[in-house]
Write a protein that holds these residues in place. Structure first.
Motif, PDB file in Angstrom:
ATOM      1  N   LEU A   1     -30.921 -19.417  -4.370  1.00  0.00           N
ATOM      2  CA  LEU A   1     -31.332 -18.548  -5.470  1.00  0.00           C
ATOM      3  C   LEU A   1     -30.563 -17.238  -5.441  1.00  0.00           C
ATOM      4  CD1 LEU A   1     -33.341 -18.091  -7.833  1.00  0.00           C
ATOM      5  CD2 LEU A   1     -34.935 -17.139  -6.160  1.00  0.00           C
ATOM      6  N   ASP A   2     -30.412 -16.681  -4.242  1.00  0.00           N
ATOM      7  CA  ASP A   2     -29.669 -15.431  -4.075  1.00  0.00           C
ATOM      8  C   ASP A   2     -28.216 -15.608  -4.509  1.00  0.00           C
ATOM      9  OD1 ASP A   2     -29.651 -12.611  -2.488  1.00  0.00           O
ATOM     10  OD2 ASP A   2     -27.814 -13.710  -2.027  1.00  0.00           O
ATOM     11  N   ASP A   3     -27.604 -16.697  -4.101  1.00  0.00           N
ATOM     12  CA  ASP A   3     -26.215 -16.957  -4.501  1.00  0.00           C
ATOM     13  C   ASP A   3     -26.073 -17.001  -6.015  1.00  0.00           C
ATOM     14  OD1 ASP A   3     -25.287 -17.072  -1.916  1.00  0.00           O
ATOM     15  OD2 ASP A   3     -25.409 -19.255  -1.767  1.00  0.00           O
ATOM     16  N   THR A   4     -27.092 -17.552  -6.670  1.00  0.00           N
ATOM     17  CA  THR A   4     -27.028 -17.713  -8.122  1.00  0.00           C
ATOM     18  C   THR A   4     -27.283 -16.409  -8.854  1.00  0.00           C
ATOM     19  OG1 THR A   4     -27.748 -20.020  -7.986  1.00  0.00           O
ATOM     20  CG2 THR A   4     -28.020 -18.914 -10.109  1.00  0.00           C
ATOM     21  N   ILE A   5     -28.413 -15.769  -8.576  1.00  0.00           N
ATOM     22  CA  ILE A   5     -28.833 -14.633  -9.403  1.00  0.00           C
ATOM     23  C   ILE A   5     -28.210 -13.314  -8.990  1.00  0.00           C
ATOM     24  CG2 ILE A   5     -31.016 -15.758  -9.909  1.00  0.00           C
ATOM     25  CD1 ILE A   5     -32.405 -13.832  -8.021  1.00  0.00           C
ATOM     26  N   VAL A   6     -27.848 -13.190  -7.716  1.00  0.00           N
ATOM     27  CA  VAL A   6     -27.335 -11.904  -7.236  1.00  0.00           C
ATOM     28  C   VAL A   6     -25.819 -11.879  -7.225  1.00  0.00           C
ATOM     29  CG1 VAL A   6     -27.352 -10.249  -5.330  1.00  0.00           C
ATOM     30  CG2 VAL A   6     -29.406 -11.575  -5.835  1.00  0.00           C
ATOM     31  N   ILE A   7     -25.213 -12.953  -6.792  1.00  0.00           N
ATOM     32  CA  ILE A   7     -23.758 -12.952  -6.624  1.00  0.00           C
ATOM     33  C   ILE A   7     -23.045 -13.605  -7.811  1.00  0.00           C
ATOM     34  CG2 ILE A   7     -21.852 -13.610  -5.130  1.00  0.00           C
ATOM     35  CD1 ILE A   7     -23.741 -11.586  -3.848  1.00  0.00           C
ATOM     36  N   ASN A   8     -23.221 -14.906  -7.953  1.00  0.00           N
ATOM     37  CA  ASN A   8     -22.404 -15.653  -8.929  1.00  0.00           C
ATOM     38  C   ASN A   8     -22.635 -15.215 -10.362  1.00  0.00           C
ATOM     39  OD1 ASN A   8     -21.405 -17.087  -6.750  1.00  0.00           O
ATOM     40  ND2 ASN A   8     -22.893 -18.740  -6.977  1.00  0.00           N
ATOM     41  N   ASP A   9     -23.884 -15.066 -10.765  1.00  0.00           N
ATOM     42  CA  ASP A   9     -24.184 -14.701 -12.150  1.00  0.00           C
ATOM     43  C   ASP A   9     -23.565 -13.364 -12.524  1.00  0.00           C
ATOM     44  OD1 ASP A   9     -25.532 -16.997 -12.588  1.00  0.00           O
ATOM     45  OD2 ASP A   9     -27.512 -16.109 -12.823  1.00  0.00           O
ATOM     46  N   LEU A  10     -23.730 -12.385 -11.647  1.00  0.00           N
ATOM     47  CA  LEU A  10     -23.250 -11.037 -11.979  1.00  0.00           C
ATOM     48  C   LEU A  10     -21.733 -10.960 -11.948  1.00  0.00           C
ATOM     49  CD1 LEU A  10     -25.889  -8.753 -10.228  1.00  0.00           C
ATOM     50  CD2 LEU A  10     -25.738  -9.448 -12.621  1.00  0.00           C
ATOM     51  N   ILE A  11     -21.118 -11.619 -10.997  1.00  0.00           N
ATOM     52  CA  ILE A  11     -19.655 -11.628 -10.945  1.00  0.00           C
ATOM     53  C   ILE A  11     -19.081 -12.264 -12.211  1.00  0.00           C
ATOM     54  CG2 ILE A  11     -17.665 -12.675  -9.788  1.00  0.00           C
ATOM     55  CD1 ILE A  11     -19.097 -12.222  -7.136  1.00  0.00           C
ATOM     56  N   LYS A  12     -19.709 -13.342 -12.652  1.00  0.00           N
ATOM     57  CA  LYS A  12     -19.248 -14.020 -13.865  1.00  0.00           C
ATOM     58  C   LYS A  12     -19.529 -13.180 -15.097  1.00  0.00           C
ATOM     59  CE  LYS A  12     -19.898 -18.293 -16.509  1.00  0.00           C
ATOM     60  NZ  LYS A  12     -20.636 -19.591 -16.567  1.00  0.00           N
ATOM     61  N   ARG A  13     -20.736 -12.645 -15.174  1.00  0.00           N
ATOM     62  CA  ARG A  13     -21.130 -11.897 -16.364  1.00  0.00           C
ATOM     63  C   ARG A  13     -20.256 -10.678 -16.594  1.00  0.00           C
ATOM     64  NH1 ARG A  13     -24.819 -10.512 -20.010  1.00  0.00           N
ATOM     65  NH2 ARG A  13     -25.032  -8.306 -20.442  1.00  0.00           N
ATOM     66  N   TYR A  14     -20.063  -9.896 -15.540  1.00  0.00           N
ATOM     67  CA  TYR A  14     -19.341  -8.632 -15.678  1.00  0.00           C
ATOM     68  C   TYR A  14     -17.854  -8.759 -15.367  1.00  0.00           C
ATOM     69  CZ  TYR A  14     -23.934  -6.514 -16.072  1.00  0.00           C
ATOM     70  OH  TYR A  14     -25.208  -6.172 -16.489  1.00  0.00           O
ATOM     71  N   LYS A  15     -17.414 -10.005 -15.136  1.00  0.00           N
ATOM     72  CA  LYS A  15     -15.996 -10.250 -14.853  1.00  0.00           C
ATOM     73  C   LYS A  15     -15.500  -9.347 -13.724  1.00  0.00           C
ATOM     74  CE  LYS A  15     -14.928 -11.769 -19.587  1.00  0.00           C
ATOM     75  NZ  LYS A  15     -16.326 -11.793 -20.064  1.00  0.00           N
ATOM     76  N   ILE A  16     -16.275  -9.326 -12.642  1.00  0.00           N
ATOM     77  CA  ILE A  16     -15.955  -8.474 -11.492  1.00  0.00           C
ATOM     78  C   ILE A  16     -14.761  -9.063 -10.746  1.00  0.00           C
ATOM     79  CG2 ILE A  16     -16.796  -7.605  -9.275  1.00  0.00           C
ATOM     80  CD1 ILE A  16     -19.623  -7.603 -10.515  1.00  0.00           C
TER      81      ILE A  16
END
Length: 393
Positions: free
Chosen positions: A185-200
């Motif tokens: 869950l942490d990998d999904t909501i904290v890391i992957n989602d935000l990196i993808k969303r904000y194009k980090i």
């Protein structure tokens, strides 16, 4: 799943309003379940209901545009007030256009969305003046006990202090399975989602900051202090980047920042905040060798419980001593200290001395995990096991 009346009662007055009802909160915190419970409640008095989950391929593959959604509703609704439930609507392109149009034609609209894609700031921008939002959080302890009873389980306070209240975890039998779920869950909501969303692009820097922040719950931090730590591994990191990344975490309901209240200036101090995790599991999954941070997690738990009870919270600072919380509600205020234990003389003196500058007309409370009552003539001691069952101070 338990019926979460605490949240539903806040939505109920708006059931027939043309305002779009937006249910927000961290992913897997229970938004979809509440949406289903509201739909079920309305179905007892009305059969003019349309429920669509846009994570379901049968829905998303057939209703792929806002125009198709409007057409689907027009073809399937009945005469009179229609209740529309759109779960994870951010999967639909230009969903805002459909909602703005549908609300004009005797439709009452309820929506949820994953925080990585649909954040409160966007609601304000896209649906200005046309929506009302409701924040849903993971379980507090009272809800955990209710759900555990349904499942025929027992959940201890220590388990709550370590692994928090994400609802789904209680369905797994073993601790290792729960921890595996929380890590995924942490990998999904904290890391992957935000990196993808904000194009980090600086993913390594972002992950380092996230790990530092989520291990630093219940602590006063500043962008400068974070920068000092992060630049040991990432020399090119700027304070502006750090502040931007913190904003991402807060917008996604992964953390909350609580301002200090200064008695000298009679206002909030802007540059130093205390950070609390939405769920203490976000700290614990980052701990090695079972060395869980129970002291800071306990304060984080108290924060989450007080917010659930409806209190507005500040960190109180009189220039000499910090008090964990100044809690206000209905014109009343409470000064609250939190400690894991005050059994040792040194800790007892430190925690109780924090109240010295507070006059005795004010309500002073200390919350600890001790079983002994340490109340004095001026300070009320509340045992954690009692506090977690309270609905009000």
């Amino acid at each position: 799943m338990i019926y979460r009346e605490h949240y539903i009662e806040k939505v109920r007055p708006f059931y027939d309003s043309d305002l779009i009802k937006v249910i927000t909160g961290i992913r897997r915190g229970g938004k979809s379940v509440i949406l289903e419970q509201i739909a079920k409640e309305l179905s007892s008095k009305c059969d003019n209901i349309i429920y669509l989950n846009f994570e379901d391929k049968k829905v998303s593959s057939n209703i792929s545009t806002s125009d198709k959604l409007i057409k689907y509703v027009e073809e399937n609704r009945k005469d009179g007030k229609c209740y529309l439930f759109f779960d994870e609507i951010q999967e639909l392109e230009n969903w805002q256009d459909a909602c703005r149009t549908l609300r004009l034609y005797d439709n009452s609209i309820f929506i949820t969305g994953s925080n990585s894609k649909l954040l409160s700031g966007e609601f304000t921008k896209e649906l200005s003046g046309r929506f009302v939002s409701f924040r849903v959080r993971p379980f507090v302890y009272k809800e955990i006990l209710e759900y555990a009873a349904q499942l025929g389980k027992e959940v201890t306070i220590t388990d709550y202090l370590v692994w928090g209240g994400f609802p789904k975890r209680f369905e797994f039998e073993s601790g290792s399975a729960q921890e595996r779920y929380l890590n995924d869950l942490d990998d999904t909501i904290v890391i992957n989602d935000l990196i993808k969303r904000y194009k980090i692009k600086k993913a390594s820097l972002f992950k380092s900051l996230v790990n530092f922040i989520l291990r630093s719950n219940s602590r006063i931090i500043s962008a400068n202090s974070i920068h000092t730590y992060i630049k040991q591994e990432h020399e090119n990191c700027s304070i502006n980047t750090i502040m931007k990344y913190i904003d991402y975490l807060e917008e996604a309901y992964i953390i909350e920042t609580v301002k200090q209240y200064s008695t000298k200036t009679k206002k909030e101090l802007k540059y130093y905040s205390k950070i609390y995790n939405e769920d203490v599991a976000l700290n614990s999954i980052r701990c090695m060798n079972n060395r869980y941070d129970l002291t800071h997690n306990l304060e984080n738990i108290v924060y989450n419980e007080l917010v659930y009870m409806g209190y507005k919270l500040y960190v109180y600072n009189d220039g000499n001593k910090e008090i964990d919380f100044l809690a206000t509600k209905d014109g009343k205020q409470y000064f609250i200290q939190v400690a894991y234990s005050v059994a040792e003389d040194k800790t007892y003196a430190r925690e109780f001395n924090a109240f010295k500058s507070i006059d005795n007309l004010s309500q002073k409370i200390i919350i600890t995990n001790d079983d002994i009552d340490y109340s004095t003539s001026t300070v009320k001691h509340i045992k954690l096991k009692d506090f977690l069952l309270m609905t009000s101070l």
